[in-house]
Design a protein around this motif. Structure first.
Motif, PDB file in Angstrom:
ATOM      1  N   ARG A 160       2.416  16.775  18.608  1.00 47.95           N
ATOM      2  CA  ARG A 160       1.417  15.931  17.933  1.00 47.95           C
ATOM      3  C   ARG A 160       1.152  16.421  16.505  1.00 47.95           C
ATOM      4  NH1 ARG A 160      -4.863  15.851  19.909  1.00 47.95           N
ATOM      5  NH2 ARG A 160      -5.731  14.568  18.208  1.00 47.95           N
ATOM      6  N   LYS A 163       4.344  15.712  14.398  1.00 43.24           N
ATOM      7  CA  LYS A 163       4.578  14.281  14.195  1.00 43.24           C
ATOM      8  C   LYS A 163       3.602  13.727  13.156  1.00 43.24           C
ATOM      9  CE  LYS A 163       7.011  10.679  15.407  1.00 43.24           C
ATOM     10  NZ  LYS A 163       8.475  10.651  15.151  1.00 43.24           N
ATOM     11  N   GLN A 164       2.371  14.193  13.224  1.00 49.26           N
ATOM     12  CA  GLN A 164       1.346  13.709  12.292  1.00 49.26           C
ATOM     13  C   GLN A 164       1.267  14.549  11.012  1.00 49.26           C
ATOM     14  OE1 GLN A 164      -2.342  13.501  14.479  1.00 49.26           O
ATOM     15  NE2 GLN A 164      -1.493  12.171  16.081  1.00 49.26           N
ATOM     16  N   LYS A 165       2.097  15.597  10.934  1.00 47.30           N
ATOM     17  CA  LYS A 165       2.163  16.452   9.753  1.00 47.30           C
ATOM     18  C   LYS A 165       0.784  16.998   9.362  1.00 47.30           C
ATOM     19  CE  LYS A 165       6.181  13.959   7.931  1.00 47.30           C
ATOM     20  NZ  LYS A 165       6.777  13.266   6.772  1.00 47.30           N
ATOM     21  N   LYS A 166       0.078  17.497  10.380  1.00 47.35           N
ATOM     22  CA  LYS A 166      -1.284  17.975  10.129  1.00 47.35           C
ATOM     23  C   LYS A 166      -1.387  19.496  10.070  1.00 47.35           C
ATOM     24  CE  LYS A 166      -3.944  14.052  11.850  1.00 47.35           C
ATOM     25  NZ  LYS A 166      -5.075  13.625  12.685  1.00 47.35           N
TER      26      LYS A 166
END
Length: 832
Positions: A160, A163-166
C-alpha cells in the motif's frame, strides 16, 4: 537450585504466579527481573502490573522491554522483531551494526531478559508473543498510517505504501514479498514504480522479493545497508543501483547470469549496455559489501571481479546449478570468513589461489562433484598443500578432482556428497591446524581416511550416511562428536578408539542393523561369532561345561554351531541358542522368571573373590490364547493397540539384578537378537562381571526376567564365578571398558538410583522410562536428561576396582580366571 520460595517470599510468589496465570514465558521473564530482589521490590512490581489494563502476559513482557538499559537496545529489539527472527546471528549483527545500532551488548541484554534466544543453528529466535509485542511497539507509532511508522513489515501495508508512493524519511525498514499478496488475491496490479522509494531517504533495510519494478534504479535510497531481492528478473545487477553503502545483498532465486563489481574496459561496459540498456554510474559500487547471497540463481555462470568488493566476508552461492567458474580475483577478498558453494554441480574451476585467503573459517563444498570434474586436466586433484611445492599423498590416477590449496585458517570444512572414496584423500591433513569440524557425509568411503588422525584440533567428524563405510579406526583423540548414523540401510561394523580418547558424543543407529556377523563399537558393544571366541575367554566366563563346548552348542563350523554370536556390553556377556531344556550344569534353578539367593561365605571350596555370576533362563512363545492382550472381538488389531503393546511390554526380555543388601539394581535390556519360532525353546545365557564391593558374601540378591507380552520364561538358574589366581585373566580387554558394571555408569543411572543398561542410551540425550520400565522402577522419573553431552569414553582411565585391573593388551592381561566347572559352581543358599 531450590524448588520452593525463600522464607518470607511465599505469599508474593503465589500472587505473582497467579498474575502470570501460570504462563511459562511470563514466569521466566518476570523471574529474571525479580532475581535477587527483596520482597518490597516484588510487591512494588506486582502493584505496578496491576495498574495496567492490558493482558497480564503482555504487561509482564512490556515490563521487561521497558527495563532495557538504553534506547539502542530498544531499537535493536524492534529491528529483530520486525525483520531478523530466524536469520543467522552473525549475518544479522553485520547488517544491524551497519545501521548504527550496537549489537554485541544489546543482544546480550535481550537474551538476559528472555526477549531473545539463539537457536541450535545460530539463528535468532523470539517467542511469538515477544515478537508480537515488539511489532506492537512499532505499530503504536501510527495505528492507521503505516507510512508514518519506522518499520513496515506487513506485506499488505508495504504494498500500500509503495503503490501510493507515501513513504517518507522516517521509514528505516520495509519488507514486501509479492508471493504473500498473490496468495491473498487482492485483485490489484502488482507492478510497482522504482520512484516509490525515492522519498525514503533514511531507508536502510529493504526486502523486495518477487516484485516487478519499472523505472530507473537510481531512485533507490542511497542509505541502503541491507537489500534482499529474491526472484529479481534482470540478467545482471543494474549499474545505477546505489550500492556504495550496501553491506548485505541477497539476490537468491534470481535470473542474473553473471555478477561483477565493475567493468575495467570499454568493451565490457558496451556489452553490458547492449544487454540491459544500462550505464555504469560509478567505478566502485560495492566497496562496503560484506555479505553476498546468490543462491539458487540457475542462470548464474560466473563470478568475478572480486577486487571490486574487497570488504566481502560471506560469499553464499548455494545450488547455482549453472555456475562454471569462480574467478581467481577472489584472493583480493582478504576479509572472507565464510564461503558456501554447495551443490554447484557444474563448477569446473575453483580458484587455485583460494588457499591464500588467511581468514576463511568455513568452506562448504557439498555436492560439487569434486571426483567427477568435466576437465581432462590430470592436475585436477584435491591437493592439500603444506607449502606451494609439496604434495601430500598419492591420488588415484583415474580421479579428476579440483585443485584446492585449502586455507590454513579453516575451522569448518564440508565435503558432503562429493563421490569421494577413501583413496581420494591425502596422507596428511596436518596443514589444517585450525580445523575443528569436518563433514564427509554421503561419500563412498569404506573406512576413515588416515589423514583424519593428522588434524591436531579436530572436534567434530561426521561420516553419516556413508553407504560403504565399514570401519573407523582410531579417530583423533581430540574429537568431542563423532557422527556415524545411517539412513541408507548400511552400517559401520567396527569402531576402534585410542585409549587416551577424550570424552565424546557418538551418534549412530546401529541397533537397526539386524544383519548377521560381527559388530563392535569399542566401549559400547561387541558382537562376535561364537566360533571365533577363544576357549580361554569362555573358561574365564565359566562357560566350560562339556555339553556347551562339545555337543553342538559351540562348534568350529559356524553353520553347525547352535550358538551363533556372543554379545558384550556393560560388563555383561550373553548369548542365545535353541535348546529344549535348561543346561544341566546350572545346579541352582527356579521355576518361572525369578530366582532369589544369598551369596555364601568363603570356604575351603571357594577361598577366592567373587568376580561374577552366570545367569540363564529358558523361554518360549506363549500359547496363542495366552498371548492375546485383548479379545479380538473387543479390540481388533490397530496401530493404537500396537503402540500400547510397545509401551507396556519390552520387545526383548529384560533381566533385573537387585542386590537387596546393598540396594543396587541393574536393569539390562539386551539388543534384539533373532526371533523365537513357535514351538521352540531358547536359552539366554549371560555372564555378569562385578567389582569386589558390588557383590559380597552374605548379600541377598534377586534376579527377575521381564518377558515380552507373547513370551514365557519357564525356568531360570544361577551360578557364581570366583577368581582363580593360578591362571591369567583373558578378560583384560573387556574389563578395560569404561561404561561397565563397576565402572562409570552415571549416565545410565536414574534419579532413584537404578541403572538402566540399554545400549541405545549411548545415543540418546535423556533416559525415558516407558511404562514397562515404570513397573520395574515405580518411583522413578518418566524423563531424565543426561548431565553432559559429550560423556562417552571407551576405556577406563583408572580400573582400580576390578579384579586384576592392569590393562596389558587387547586380548589378554595378567588377571586370573577359573579353569574348571567346580571352580564356577558354588553352593548357593536360596531365600524362602
Amino acid at each position: 537450585m531450590c524448588n520452593y520460595p525463600k522464607e518470607g517470599y511465599e505469599e508474593m510468589s503465589y500472587k505473582l504466579v497467579k498474575y502470570c496465570q501460570g504462563h511459562p514465558l511470563s514466569l521466566a521473564v518476570l523471574g529474571k527481573s525479580l532475581y535477587n530482589r527483596d520482597v518490597a521490590y516484588w510487591k512494588g512490581c506486582l502493584e505496578g502490573l496491576n495498574k495496567k489494563t492490558s493482558s497480564h502476559v503482555n504487561n509482564v513482557l512490556r515490563m521487561s522491554f521497558d527495563s532495557l538499559p538504553s534506547n539502542n537496545d530498544k531499537e535493536l529489539f524492534k529491528h529483530i522483531a520486525c525483520f531478523f527472527v530466524g536469520i543467522d546471528r552473525d549475518v544479522s549483527e553485520t547488517i544491524i551494526m551497519a545501521c548504527d545500532i550496537i549489537t554485541r551488548s544489546g543482544i546480550t541484554n535481550l537474551i538476559d531478559r528472555y526477549l531473545l534466544s539463539i537457536g541450535s543453528n545460530n539463528e535468532l529466535k523470539m517467542h511469538q508473543l515477544v515478537q508480537e509485542m515488539g511489532r506492537f511497539e512499532v505499530h503504536q507509532e501510527s495505528f492507521d498510517k503505516p507510512w508514518k511508522r519506522s518499520r513496515i513489515w506487513c506485506h499488505n501495508d508495504s504494498f500500500r505504501v509503495l503503490k501510493q508512493k507515501k513513504g517518507k524519511g522516517n521509514v528505516l525498514g520495509l519488507s514486501l514479498d509479492m508471493r504473500m499478496l498473490e496468495k491473498e488475491n487482492l485483485g490489484a496490479p502488482f507492478d510497482l514504480k522504482t520512484d516509490a522509494l525515492s522519498n525514503m531517504d533514511s531507508l536502510m533495510l529493504l526486502q523486495m522479493n518477487y516484485v516487478h519494478m519499472n523505472g530507473s534504479y537510481e531512485n533507490f535510497p542511497d542509505e541502503l545497508r541491507g537489500l534482499c531481492m529474491h526472484g529479481f528478473r534482470l540478467k545482471c545487477i543494474p549499474l545505477e543501483l546505489p550500492m556504495m553503502n550496501l553491506v548485505a545483498l541477497d539476490m537468491s532465486y534470481s535470473y542474473i547470469e553473471s555478477f561483477v563489481g565493475c567493468y575495467s574496459n570499454t568493451h565490457q561496459l558496451e556489452k553490458r549496455q547492449k544487454l540491459d540498456g544500462l550505464y555504469l554510474k560509478d567505478n566502485k559500487l560495492l566497496g562496503s559489501l560484506k555479505i553476498l547471497n546468490l543462491s539458487f540463481c540457475k542462470q548464474l555462470h560466473s563470478l568475478g571481479d572480486f577486487d571490486q568488493f574487497p570488504a566481502l566476508e560471506r560469499l553464499i552461492v548455494r545450488n547455482c546449478i549453472g555456475l562454471v567458474e569462480v574467478g581467481e580475483s577472489i584472493e583480493k577478498c582478504v576479509e572472507l570468513v565464510f564461503i558456501d558453494l554447495s551443490n554447484c554441480k557444474k563448477l569446473e574451476k575453483l580458484p587455485r589461489n583460494i588457499g591464500m585467503l588467511k581468514n576463511v573459517k568455513t568452506l562448504l563444498l557439498d555436492g560439487c562433484n569434486l571426483s567427477d570434474s568435466q576437465t581432462e586436466d590430470m592436475d585436477m586433484v584435491i591437493n592439500i598443500r603444506t607449502s606451494s611445492s609439496s604434495f601430500m599423498g598419492a591420488i588415484s590416477s583415474d580421479l579428476k578432482l579440483f585443485t584446492i590449496s585449502l586455507p590454513r585458517s579453516l575451522v569448518r570444512l564440508s565435503l558432503v556428497n562429493n563421490n569421494l572414496s577413501t583413496d581420494c584423500f591425502p596422507m596428511n591433513f596436518s596443514c589444517l591446524s585450525m580445523l575443528k569440524e569436518l563433514y564427509l557425509d554421503y561419500n563412498p568411503i569404506n573406512s576413515m581416511p588416515s589423514c583424519m588422525r593428522t588434524i591436531p584440533r579436530l572436534e567434530i567428524l561426521s561420516m553419516a550416511n556413508c553407504k560403504k563405510l565399514k570401519s573407523v579406526e582410531y579417530p583423533p583423540r581430540t574429537l568431542n562428536r563423532l557422527l556415524l548414523f545411517s539412513r541408507l540401510g548400511s552400517f559401520v561394523r567396527k569402531v576402534e578408539f585410542d585409549p587416551e580418547m577424550s570424552p565424546l558424543e557418538v551418534t549412530s543407529n546401529w541397533w537397526l542393523d539386524f544383519t548377521p556377523g560381527s559388530y563392535e563399537i569399542e566401549g559400547m558393544i561387541k558382537i562376535q561369532a561364537m566360533v571365533g571366541v577363544e576357549e580361554k575367554v569362555l573358561r574365564s566366563l565359566g562357560w566350560i561345561n562339556e555339553d556347551f563346548l562339545n555337543k553342538g552348542c559351540v562348534g568350529t563350523n559356524p553353520s553347525e554351531s547352535k550358538v551363533q554370536r556372543m554379545f558384550y556390553e556393560f560388563g555383561i556377556f550373553s548369548t542365545k541358542y535353541e535348546v529344549e531344556e535348561m543346561p544341566r550344569w546350572f545346579k541352582y534353578r527356579s521355576l518361572g522368571p525369578s530366582i532369589s539367593f544369598t551369596i555364601p561365605s568363603s570356604s575351603s571350596s571357594s577361598p577366592n573373590n567373587l568376580i561374577g555370576l552366570n545367569f540363564c533362563y529358558l523361554h518360549t512363545l506363549k500359547p496363542p490364547d495366552e498371548s492375546l492382550l485383548f479379545p479380538h472381538d473387543q479390540f481388533p488389531s490397530t496401530p493404537i493397540i500396537s503402540s500400547v503393546v510397545h509401551d507396556m511390554f519390552p520387545s526383548t526380555p529384560i533381566t533385573t539384578i537387585h542386590n537387596i543388601t546393598k540396594n543396587h539394581t541393574w536393569i539390562y535390556e539386551r539388543h534384539l537378537d533373532g526371533v523365537i519360532v513357535d514351538g521352540k525353546c531358547w536359552v539366554m545365557l549371560s555372564h555378569w562381571m562385578f567389582r569386589m564391593n558390588e557383590m559380597e558374601a552374605g548379600d541377598h540378591v534377586t534376579i527377575t526376567v521381564t518377558a515380552p507380552y507373547d513370551e514365557l520364561v519357564k525356568e531360570c538358574g544361577v551360578s557364581l564365578v570366583y577368581e582363580d589366581e593360578e591362571e591369567e585373566d583373558a578378560l583384560g580387554y573387556y574389563k578395560s571398558w569404561n561404561h561397565i558394571i563397576g565402572g562409570d555408569l552415571s549416565q545410565f543411572q536414574t534419579t532413584t538410583g537404578q541403572y538402566i543398561l540399554q545400549n541405545r542410551r549411548f545415543f540418546e540425550f535423556a533416559i525415558y522410562l516407558f511404562p514397562y520400565l515404570g513397573k520395574l522402577i515405580p518411583d522413578g522419573p518418566t524423563y531424565q536428561g543426561h548431565k553432559e553431552v559429550s560423556w562417552f569414553r571407551a576405556f577406563s582411565q583408572r580400573n582400580p576396582g576390578l579384579i586384576g585391573s592392569t590393562h596389558v593388551g587387547k586380548g589378554e592381561s595378567s588377571r586370573s580366571h577359573p579353569s574348571r566347572e567346580t571352580a564356577c559352581e558354588r553352593e548357593v543358599a536360596f531365600l524362602n
